[in-house]
Enzyme design. Structure first.
Site, PDB file in Angstrom:
ATOM      1  N   ASP A  35     -23.341  -4.849  16.634  1.00 35.40           N
ATOM      2  CA  ASP A  35     -24.651  -5.477  16.415  1.00 35.40           C
ATOM      3  C   ASP A  35     -24.470  -6.527  15.325  1.00 35.40           C
ATOM      4  O   ASP A  35     -23.495  -6.500  14.568  1.00 35.40           O
ATOM      5  CB  ASP A  35     -25.701  -4.436  16.003  1.00 35.40           C
ATOM      6  CG  ASP A  35     -27.124  -4.897  16.363  1.00 35.40           C
ATOM      7  OD1 ASP A  35     -27.703  -4.354  17.306  1.00 35.40           O
ATOM      8  OD2 ASP A  35     -27.640  -5.816  15.688  1.00 35.40           O
ATOM      9  N   ASP A  77     -21.816 -11.105  16.054  1.00 32.34           N
ATOM     10  CA  ASP A  77     -22.815 -12.084  16.495  1.00 32.34           C
ATOM     11  C   ASP A  77     -22.361 -12.510  17.890  1.00 32.34           C
ATOM     12  O   ASP A  77     -21.277 -13.106  18.043  1.00 32.34           O
ATOM     13  CB  ASP A  77     -22.800 -13.275  15.509  1.00 32.34           C
ATOM     14  CG  ASP A  77     -23.650 -14.436  16.000  1.00 32.34           C
ATOM     15  OD1 ASP A  77     -24.157 -14.389  17.137  1.00 32.34           O
ATOM     16  OD2 ASP A  77     -23.787 -15.409  15.232  1.00 32.34           O
ATOM     17  N   LEU A 117     -27.999  -1.657  18.178  1.00 31.73           N
ATOM     18  CA  LEU A 117     -29.058  -1.105  17.314  1.00 31.73           C
ATOM     19  C   LEU A 117     -30.449  -1.453  17.846  1.00 31.73           C
ATOM     20  O   LEU A 117     -31.455  -1.154  17.214  1.00 31.73           O
ATOM     21  CB  LEU A 117     -28.903  -1.606  15.876  1.00 31.73           C
ATOM     22  CG  LEU A 117     -27.597  -1.201  15.194  1.00 31.73           C
ATOM     23  CD1 LEU A 117     -27.553  -1.716  13.756  1.00 31.73           C
ATOM     24  CD2 LEU A 117     -27.403   0.307  15.199  1.00 31.73           C
ATOM     25  N   TYR A 168     -38.021 -16.766  28.570  1.00 36.48           N
ATOM     26  CA  TYR A 168     -37.367 -15.476  28.837  1.00 36.48           C
ATOM     27  C   TYR A 168     -37.048 -15.352  30.334  1.00 36.48           C
ATOM     28  O   TYR A 168     -35.939 -14.965  30.713  1.00 36.48           O
ATOM     29  CB  TYR A 168     -38.324 -14.368  28.394  1.00 36.48           C
ATOM     30  CG  TYR A 168     -37.817 -12.957  28.517  1.00 36.48           C
ATOM     31  CD1 TYR A 168     -36.765 -12.489  27.731  1.00 36.48           C
ATOM     32  CD2 TYR A 168     -38.438 -12.051  29.393  1.00 36.48           C
ATOM     33  CE1 TYR A 168     -36.345 -11.167  27.818  1.00 36.48           C
ATOM     34  CE2 TYR A 168     -38.029 -10.731  29.479  1.00 36.48           C
ATOM     35  CZ  TYR A 168     -36.980 -10.293  28.688  1.00 36.48           C
ATOM     36  OH  TYR A 168     -36.568  -8.988  28.764  1.00 36.48           O
ATOM     37  N   LYS A 192     -33.539 -15.036  32.265  1.00 35.29           N
ATOM     38  CA  LYS A 192     -33.206 -13.878  33.108  1.00 35.29           C
ATOM     39  C   LYS A 192     -32.753 -14.323  34.505  1.00 35.29           C
ATOM     40  O   LYS A 192     -31.773 -13.797  35.032  1.00 35.29           O
ATOM     41  CB  LYS A 192     -34.400 -12.909  33.194  1.00 35.29           C
ATOM     42  CG  LYS A 192     -34.672 -12.156  31.886  1.00 35.29           C
ATOM     43  CD  LYS A 192     -33.463 -11.356  31.428  1.00 35.29           C
ATOM     44  CE  LYS A 192     -33.700 -10.562  30.161  1.00 35.29           C
ATOM     45  NZ  LYS A 192     -32.465  -9.976  29.598  1.00 35.29           N
ATOM     46  N   GLN A 205     -33.521  -1.562  21.066  1.00 33.78           N
ATOM     47  CA  GLN A 205     -34.308  -0.485  21.680  1.00 33.78           C
ATOM     48  C   GLN A 205     -33.487   0.321  22.702  1.00 33.78           C
ATOM     49  O   GLN A 205     -33.479   1.544  22.660  1.00 33.78           O
ATOM     50  CB  GLN A 205     -35.552  -1.073  22.371  1.00 33.78           C
ATOM     51  CG  GLN A 205     -36.575  -0.005  22.700  1.00 33.78           C
ATOM     52  CD  GLN A 205     -37.527  -0.385  23.835  1.00 33.78           C
ATOM     53  OE1 GLN A 205     -37.337  -1.384  24.516  1.00 33.78           O
ATOM     54  NE2 GLN A 205     -38.537   0.423  24.039  1.00 33.78           N
ATOM     55  N   ARG A 261     -26.286  -6.699  12.758  1.00 36.05           N
ATOM     56  CA  ARG A 261     -26.602  -6.092  11.458  1.00 36.05           C
ATOM     57  C   ARG A 261     -26.054  -4.677  11.451  1.00 36.05           C
ATOM     58  O   ARG A 261     -25.742  -4.123  12.510  1.00 36.05           O
ATOM     59  CB  ARG A 261     -28.119  -6.071  11.229  1.00 36.05           C
ATOM     60  CG  ARG A 261     -28.833  -5.190  12.198  1.00 36.05           C
ATOM     61  CD  ARG A 261     -30.246  -5.655  12.483  1.00 36.05           C
ATOM     62  NE  ARG A 261     -30.672  -5.095  13.737  1.00 36.05           N
ATOM     63  CZ  ARG A 261     -31.402  -3.991  13.887  1.00 36.05           C
ATOM     64  NH1 ARG A 261     -31.828  -3.329  12.845  1.00 36.05           N
ATOM     65  NH2 ARG A 261     -31.721  -3.538  15.069  1.00 36.05           N
TER      66      ARG A 261
HETATM   67  C1  AKB Z   1     -40.623  -7.671  27.432  1.00 29.82           C
HETATM   68  O1  AKB Z   1     -41.826  -7.318  27.420  1.00 29.82           O
HETATM   69  O2  AKB Z   1     -40.222  -8.775  27.072  1.00 29.82           O
HETATM   70  C2  AKB Z   1     -39.615  -6.689  27.971  1.00 29.82           C
HETATM   71  C3  AKB Z   1     -39.373  -6.896  29.417  1.00 29.82           C
HETATM   72  C4  AKB Z   1     -40.322  -6.387  30.423  1.00 29.82           C
HETATM   73  O3  AKB Z   1     -38.405  -7.487  29.778  1.00 29.82           O
HETATM   74  N1  AKB Z   1     -40.053  -5.346  27.709  1.00 29.82           N
END
Ligand code: AKB
Length: 319
Positions: free
Chosen positions: A34, A52, A10, A141, A145, A12, A36
């Protein structure tokens, strides 16, 4: 891909990818999951399970029950939210991925998971960023990654799991808004341009980031997953980009259709510093050479399509 399980369906990417894959592979062959449940087309139009992703047993049981051969693992927190809640991001982004990899290993599935331009950091070459280069991100993040890319390669080499990934840029779509990303401004600006003819950008002028229109992103995922494994020198993950612009350039493109559109700036230091640590433009040559990646939409074509799809009626567009 005969039977696919999608996590974060659900979100983007998931909300469009699930419907697209149901068109191509058959409704019953794409199982959406998802955390939810909503009244959305994804839930209504085919198999859906609550999941989950940090619950390994449940993920395994759902994948086994539906006899899937491919997992598209999308559930994750984006960069700005991950920076606010780093521990949650580690647990969800890494925990979910390990569970998806283990499920893929045990059930002999292929696995796709997106990486990001966020896998690069301040010491990465900023322009024409190569496929193989320095990856020392300074965001949670980015750490997730890079770790995810390495882990997916590890599962491929150690256990033979067919793992594949893309380093996505900011994704722009008129269907489901992103949430908690650094590149979200490039989506919000279209909604605000139509509604209020103005937008206040939290990213400063002169900040270039890679971007891609969602139809190209969906085609890229399916193109990579259908690619001949023998031709792949890389796996996790391929640089892919369709365009690079700064806030001034997207505003100027919108102004061509909405001449009285006004852009203001109120820079958010957290998201600005994340953006500053990312490349200006990455090089997608390996993706083009190894499996034929190509993008149909540049800034001009995407802007026309976004405005039309969001309901803006302009003489300039229809002329
Ligand atoms: C974000 O902005 O966190 C994402 C990405 C570029 O991984 N859209």
């Amino acid at each position: 891909m005969k039977k696919v399980l999608v996590t974060g369906a659900l979100g983007q990417i998931g909300s469009e990818l699930t419907l697209k894959m149901r068109e191509i592979y058959g409704t019953d062959n794409v199982v959406a999951t998802d955390i939810r449940k909503t009244e959305s087309a994804v839930v209504q139009s085919g198999p859906f399970e609550l999941l989950d992703v940090t619950d390994e047993k449940e993920m395994f049981n759902i994948a086994k029950k539906h006899e899937v051969d491919t997992i598209i693992h999308l559930a994750a927190l984006l960069s700005a939210t991950a920076e606010k809640k780093p521990l949650l991001a580690w647990n969800l982004n890494m925990g979910g991925l390990v569970n998806a990899l283990e499920t893929a290993r045990e059930l002999n599935c292929r696995l796709f998971t997106p990486s990001s331009i966020g896998a690069f950091g301040p010491t990465t070459p900023k322009d024409c960023t190569p496929q193989d280069t320095i990856q020392r991100p300074n965001t949670m993040y980015g750490v997730n990654k890079v770790s995810g890319e390495l882990l997916c390669d590890y599962y491929y080499h150690k256990f033979g799991v067919d793992t594949r990934g893309l380093r996505f840029p900011g994704l722009i779509s008129y269907v489901t808004p992103p949430g908690g990303g650094t590149t979200d401004y490039a989506v919000e600006i279209y909604y605000e341009a139509i509604k209020n003819k103005k937008y206040t950008s939290y990213i400063d002028k002169g900040t270039y980031m890679d971007m891609m229109y969602m139809p190209d992103a969906l085609a890229a995922i399916m193109g990579l997953m259908e690619a001949d494994a023998a031709k792949l020198k890389h796996r996790n993950s391929f640089n892919v980009s369709a365009m690079s612009f700064d806030p001034e350039q997207i505003a100027a493109e919108i102004k061509k259709h909405i001449p009285d559109f006004v852009m203001n700036y109120e820079v958010d230091p957290v998201r600005q510093s994340i953006a500053d640590s990312w490349p200006n433009r990455i090089d997608s040559t390996s993706a083009k050479e190894e499996w034929g990646f190509k993008a149909e939409y540049d800034l001009e074509k995407m802007t026309k399509d976004m405005l039309v799809k969001l309901g803006f009626k302009s003489l300039l567009i229809t002329a």
